[in-house]
Write an enzyme that holds these catalytic residues in place. Structure first.
Site, mmCIF file in Angstrom:
data_model
loop_
_atom_site.group_PDB
_atom_site.id
_atom_site.type_symbol
_atom_site.label_atom_id
_atom_site.label_comp_id
_atom_site.label_asym_id
_atom_site.label_seq_id
_atom_site.Cartn_x
_atom_site.Cartn_y
_atom_site.Cartn_z
ATOM 1 N N HIS A 1 -20.889 38.173 -91.205
ATOM 2 C CA HIS A 1 -21.841 37.755 -90.168
ATOM 3 C C HIS A 1 -22.309 36.313 -90.310
ATOM 4 O O HIS A 1 -23.201 35.903 -89.555
ATOM 5 C CB HIS A 1 -23.071 38.663 -90.187
ATOM 6 C CG HIS A 1 -22.860 39.992 -89.535
ATOM 7 N ND1 HIS A 1 -22.938 40.180 -88.183
ATOM 8 C CD2 HIS A 1 -22.555 41.197 -90.063
ATOM 9 C CE1 HIS A 1 -22.710 41.459 -87.889
ATOM 10 N NE2 HIS A 1 -22.468 42.092 -89.015
ATOM 11 N N THR B 1 -26.769 37.649 -80.370
ATOM 12 C CA THR B 1 -26.767 38.748 -79.396
ATOM 13 C C THR B 1 -27.900 38.598 -78.383
ATOM 14 O O THR B 1 -27.803 39.127 -77.283
ATOM 15 C CB THR B 1 -26.894 40.124 -80.092
ATOM 16 O OG1 THR B 1 -28.012 40.116 -80.984
ATOM 17 C CG2 THR B 1 -25.632 40.464 -80.860
ATOM 18 N N LYS C 1 -30.815 27.042 -86.259
ATOM 19 C CA LYS C 1 -31.078 27.580 -84.919
ATOM 20 C C LYS C 1 -31.851 26.576 -84.061
ATOM 21 O O LYS C 1 -31.944 26.722 -82.843
ATOM 22 C CB LYS C 1 -31.816 28.911 -85.024
ATOM 23 C CG LYS C 1 -30.946 30.010 -85.656
ATOM 24 C CD LYS C 1 -31.666 31.330 -85.765
ATOM 25 C CE LYS C 1 -30.827 32.390 -86.464
ATOM 26 N NZ LYS C 1 -29.720 32.895 -85.644
ATOM 27 N N LYS D 1 -28.107 39.404 -74.138
ATOM 28 C CA LYS D 1 -29.183 40.136 -73.455
ATOM 29 C C LYS D 1 -29.776 39.305 -72.329
ATOM 30 O O LYS D 1 -30.054 39.812 -71.234
ATOM 31 C CB LYS D 1 -30.256 40.538 -74.472
ATOM 32 C CG LYS D 1 -29.777 41.514 -75.530
ATOM 33 C CD LYS D 1 -30.691 41.525 -76.748
ATOM 34 C CE LYS D 1 -30.004 42.205 -77.930
ATOM 35 N NZ LYS D 1 -30.689 41.927 -79.208
ATOM 36 N N LYS E 1 -35.762 33.906 -81.668
ATOM 37 C CA LYS E 1 -34.846 34.232 -82.765
ATOM 38 C C LYS E 1 -35.486 33.822 -84.081
ATOM 39 O O LYS E 1 -36.490 33.107 -84.104
ATOM 40 C CB LYS E 1 -33.483 33.572 -82.592
ATOM 41 C CG LYS E 1 -33.511 32.097 -82.248
ATOM 42 C CD LYS E 1 -32.101 31.567 -81.965
ATOM 43 C CE LYS E 1 -31.623 31.997 -80.594
ATOM 44 N NZ LYS E 1 -30.316 32.618 -80.609
ATOM 45 N N ARG E 2 -34.890 34.291 -85.158
ATOM 46 C CA ARG E 2 -35.370 33.943 -86.496
ATOM 47 C C ARG E 2 -35.506 32.421 -86.627
ATOM 48 O O ARG E 2 -34.665 31.669 -86.140
ATOM 49 C CB ARG E 2 -34.338 34.472 -87.510
ATOM 50 C CG ARG E 2 -34.625 34.199 -88.961
ATOM 51 C CD ARG E 2 -33.677 35.026 -89.825
ATOM 52 N NE ARG E 2 -32.273 34.811 -89.513
ATOM 53 C CZ ARG E 2 -31.490 33.907 -90.122
ATOM 54 N NH1 ARG E 2 -31.994 33.146 -91.079
ATOM 55 N NH2 ARG E 2 -30.223 33.789 -89.805
#
Length: 836
Positions: free
Chosen positions: A380, A679, A577, A683, A571-572
């Site tokens: 991952h 993911t 990110k 969504k 998100k985290r």
């Protein structure tokens, strides 16, 4: 047995009456509610033993949940009976996380009980939405890894694949995030404080897990006693996994750690009350918290034992199940497929070998062939720090037999490398399962790849970079083992349940078969320019935004304008990110409005949500900066009503179910080459948000499906990021671009930290002094250009809604049903086994 397909026969049609559904699931004849003997009324009275006036919302929730569990129980039993009778190949999904969220609404939806349940509860004057709020999000996961596992379980049950999830029953989950003075603070998430109505304890199926050490209490903390063996007891708790239509109900089995003996009676009798409980304290601590702080040796050691405990319990359990109907060990790969969700369950390799060598008494070659054919591994991440390595000394002290097996695997592996690549000792060093150096460590990712028959990435670019960069040598050694399985999400939870207005709009346009065959959404493509559908889409989006605004006002007291653009990044919190890049964009937009107060801009609300790891200090500084920026924007009359920024604390599945349907814009802006898949991007797309993002992870494939003209892509590619690594200078962007310089100068002048001067110096260090490793400044200008195109399009509702509909129409590939069908066909060789 039937071949698995991505297309499942739709079962929704017109919802049958509740009593008929109850009877169909084998629970009748009995009423759900309405009489003294009905399920709900009996649970309400007999579970609580309270007068009606004393019964509150929490008791009503538990009564409804237990009534729903009563309805599904017979079908759950029949599912397991069918598997026992037909003896199909079973899939066992091992994961340290299952971010399942709340279960009541999801189970009611998948059992087709939603309309009837809401109607009868309304007749009882029970508020459905108040009930839902009584259920905490299950503290069983943190981010995308765990949410993916939950989506996969949903798809396997819906597709009637005989499967079981294995995880740990964390008492406290990760943590609850609170924000104080802009800073993240962590408090325990005691999600099991009240009884969980879904789980079923199975004390008769416990597993003993031996360790080569025991524990004693010394100086107020637990200390390992080497050489004195002990055992942990794994107690299983089962949760139902309801497939859509209620045909199949699989199981998620979670292990809780307990001590073999409750306490040392001699120590207790002599007065050492606390010391007598050392073993119990050690055992109970093991599954207390998800992801202990791994910046300390104690935290890392706890994580190490957690991973072994998960593997040992799960393999003992599935082997017991296999041996009930199969006496020939060589048939294990024909009856069992074990999927390792990331490196955490990698100890399954030496543990399965130990079972086959020491308990089944097979020879090495036969045991090794069975192990490899049974195990498969999903990677991952491309981040080196996320590829786990455990100190050899820990294996020596706690799991010496497993270390012997790992050494023998490694000896044979090195022999093979030297045979195939003679004289290439550097290759030997890179591939070896043992990392030499200051502290010798076992490379768990290498062990997972060597010990399994399949290694898959989770998006096309991720799988490519995995093969060509991260584990290049192993991919050259075993090229046939590497494959891609792009992630997906379940449309039942993330569209049907979370976004009823859009779901109804879709069903009105193309029928309801999309619920179990998301490729049906392609039928929307030719309708994207239909005026009626565009208007219906905009109404559905407006309804979702109003629902979110009402919920947010109710729970926080804060007002949000539903007529603004909802621009989201959830998100985290991590540097790659790039929440910081998003914040820099907002500073630039803020600066523009300060310079030109009369600019005509569409009002926008920016939403951030996500947790930072407790020891990740820079991520916490980024959260603080976002909150400080939000405060300054709120206080500035020039931008009030046109810009608003919100950081939503304690982001979880339930919050996502509300915010994602309401979102207009999805930010997927990771540094290219660092996001494995993502993911949340899927969504958002499925719910009609438009994506502004980099060419990274699954966003690349999403843009290919929808057409890049329907995305707002920007920034460096993964190849450009890698090739510029040696010469990239962030100072150049600061010097050359006026808006970048003005934004950074504003931050570093303490404009956003007047009462705390200097607190954002770490941002200066990250962006300028230390070289801007994740290339925020390289992509900022391109980001702003894409952002302007996005705003221009939003000003034209017809064009915006047309592109949004095209995004929904092309999101079918990103159903977890498609992903699971590929796993089943390409990796597991598993077929559907309908329950009879």
């Amino acid at each position: 047995m039937e071949q698995v397909s991505t297309v499942i026969e739709p079962t929704r049609a017109k919802p049958p009456e509740l009593d008929k559904l109850i009877e169909r699931y084998g629970c009748g004849p009995v009423q759900f509610t309405g009489t003294e003997d009905a399920l709900y009324e009996r649970h309400l009275v007999f579970d609580n033993v309270l007068e009606a006036a004393e019964i509150g919302a929490r008791e009503r929730f538990e009564a409804v949940a237990r009534s729903v569990r009563d309805v599904l129980s017979q079908r759950w039993i029949r599912t397991e009976e069918t598997y026992d009778r037909n003896d199909p190949k079973r899939v066992y999904y091992l994961s340290m996380e299952f971010l399942i969220g709340r279960s009541l609404a999801n189970n009611v939806t998948n059992l087709l009980l939603d309309d009837a349940t809401k109607r009868v509860l309304k007749e009882q004057r029970v508020d459905w939405y108040e009930l839902l709020e009584q259920e905490p999000d299950a503290g069983l996961g943190n981010g995308g890894l765990g949410r993916l596992a939950a989506c996969f379980l949903d798809s396997m049950a819906t597709m009637e694949i005989p499967a079981m999830g294995y995880g740990l029953r964390y008492q406290y989950g990760m943590f609850k995030q609170t924000i104080q003075d802009g800073w993240q603070h962590e408090v325990p998430d005691n999600w099991l404080r009240r009884p969980d109505p879904w789980e079923v304890a199975r004390p008769h199926e416990t597993v003993a897990v031996p360790l080569n050490c025991s524990f004693k209490l010394s100086g107020g903390s637990l200390q390992a006693v080497i050489g004195q063996t002990s055992s942990l007891i794994g107690v299983p708790f089962d949760r139902p996994v309801v497939g859509f239509g209620g045909k199949t109900i699989n199981t998620l089995r979670l292990w809780e750690a307990a001590a073999s003996d409750y306490f040392n009676f001699q120590e207790f009798s002599s007065g050492d009350f606390v010391g007598a409980l050392a073993e119990t304290l050690q055992a109970e601590s093991l599954t207390r918290v998800l992801y202990p702080d791994d910046h300390t040796a104690k935290g890392q050691g706890l994580r190490f034992v957690q991973e072994y405990f998960l593997v040992a319990c799960s393999l003992a359990d599935l082997i017991r199940r296999f041996r009930k109907t199969n006496k020939d060990w060589t048939t294990l790969p024909d009856k069992v497929a074990i999927q390792l969700n990331d490196t955490h369950p990698t100890m399954a390799v030496p543990e399965l070998m130990r079972i086959l060598l020491d308990e089944a008494h097979l020879g090495w070659d036969e045991a090794w062939a069975i192990t490899q054919r049974t195990l498969a591994y999903t990677n991952h991440t491309l981040l080196p720090e996320a590829l786990e390595k455990w100190p050899v000394i820990w294996f020596e002290r706690m799991l010496p037999r497993h270390l012997e097996i790992i050494y023998e695997i490694n000896r044979r592996l090195i022999d093979e490398i030297r045979r195939r690549f003679p004289g290439d000792e550097k290759r030997v060093q890179r591939i070896s399962l043992v990392e030499e150096g200051g502290e010798r460590k076992i490379r768990m990712a290498n062990l997972a790849i060597v010990g399994s028959h399949s290694t898959n990435g989770v998006a096309a670019i991720h799988s490519q970079l995995l093969r060509t960069m991260t584990v290049k040598d192993l991919a050259e050694l075993y090229p046939e083992r590497f494959n891609n399985k792009t992630n997906g999400v379940t449309p039942r939870r993330w569209l049907l349940m979370s976004n009823p207005a859009l779901s109804q709009t879709i069903t009105d346009a193309i029928g309801e078969a999309w619920v179990t065959d998301l490729n049906q959404l392609k039928k929307l493509k030719p309708l994207a320019d239909d005026k009626g559908l565009r208007q219906a889409f905009l109404r559905a989006k407006r309804e979702a935004k109003v629902k979110f605004v009402d919920w947010f006002k109710r729970t926080t007291g804060q007002a949000v304008d539903a007529d603004t653009i909802f621009d989201c990044q959830i998100k985290r919190i991590h540097e790659y990110k790039r929440q910081l890049l998003n914040a820099l964009r907002i500073v630039v937009i803020y600066n523009r409005l300060r310079k030109n107060p009369n600019s005509d801009v569409t009002p926008r609300t920016f939403f951030f949500a996500g947790k930072a790891a407790p020891a990740y200090q820079l991520a916490k500084v980024i959260i603080k900066f976002i909150n400080s920026l939000a405060s300054v924007i709120d206080e500035d009359p020039i931008v009030r009503g046109r810009l608003k920024l919100l950081f939503l604390p304690d982001y979880n599945v339930s919050m996502a179910e509300r915010l994602i349907p309401a979102a207009d814009v999805s930010n997927q802006i990771s540094t290219a080459g660092y996001e494995a898949s993502g993911t949340s991007n899927m969504k958002f797309m499925m719910n009609g948000a438009l994506t502004i993002g980099t060419r990274d992870g699954a966003t690349i494939e999403m843009a290919e499906e929808a057409g890049e003209e329907n995305f707002f892509l920007f920034g460096l590619t993964a190849e450009q990021v890698a090739s510029s690594r040696g010469w990239y200078k962030p100072q150049w962007h600061y010097d050359i671009d006026p808006e970048t310089r003005a934004a950074l100068d504003l931050i570093f002048s303490d404009h956003f930290s007047r009462n705390e001067p200097g607190i954002f110096a770490p941002l200066r260090d990250a962006l300028l002094t230390h070289g801007d490793y994740y290339m925020h400044l390289a992509d900022l200008k391109s980001y702003l250009e894409a952002d302007q195109k996005l705003c221009d399009l939003y000003a034209d509702p017809a064009s915006w809604s047309s592109k949004a509909i095209l995004n929904v129409a092309t999101s079918g590939k990103f159903s977890s049903d498609r992903t699971i069908a590929e796993y089943a066909a390409d990796i597991w060789d598993a077929n559907a086994c309908p329950v009879s």
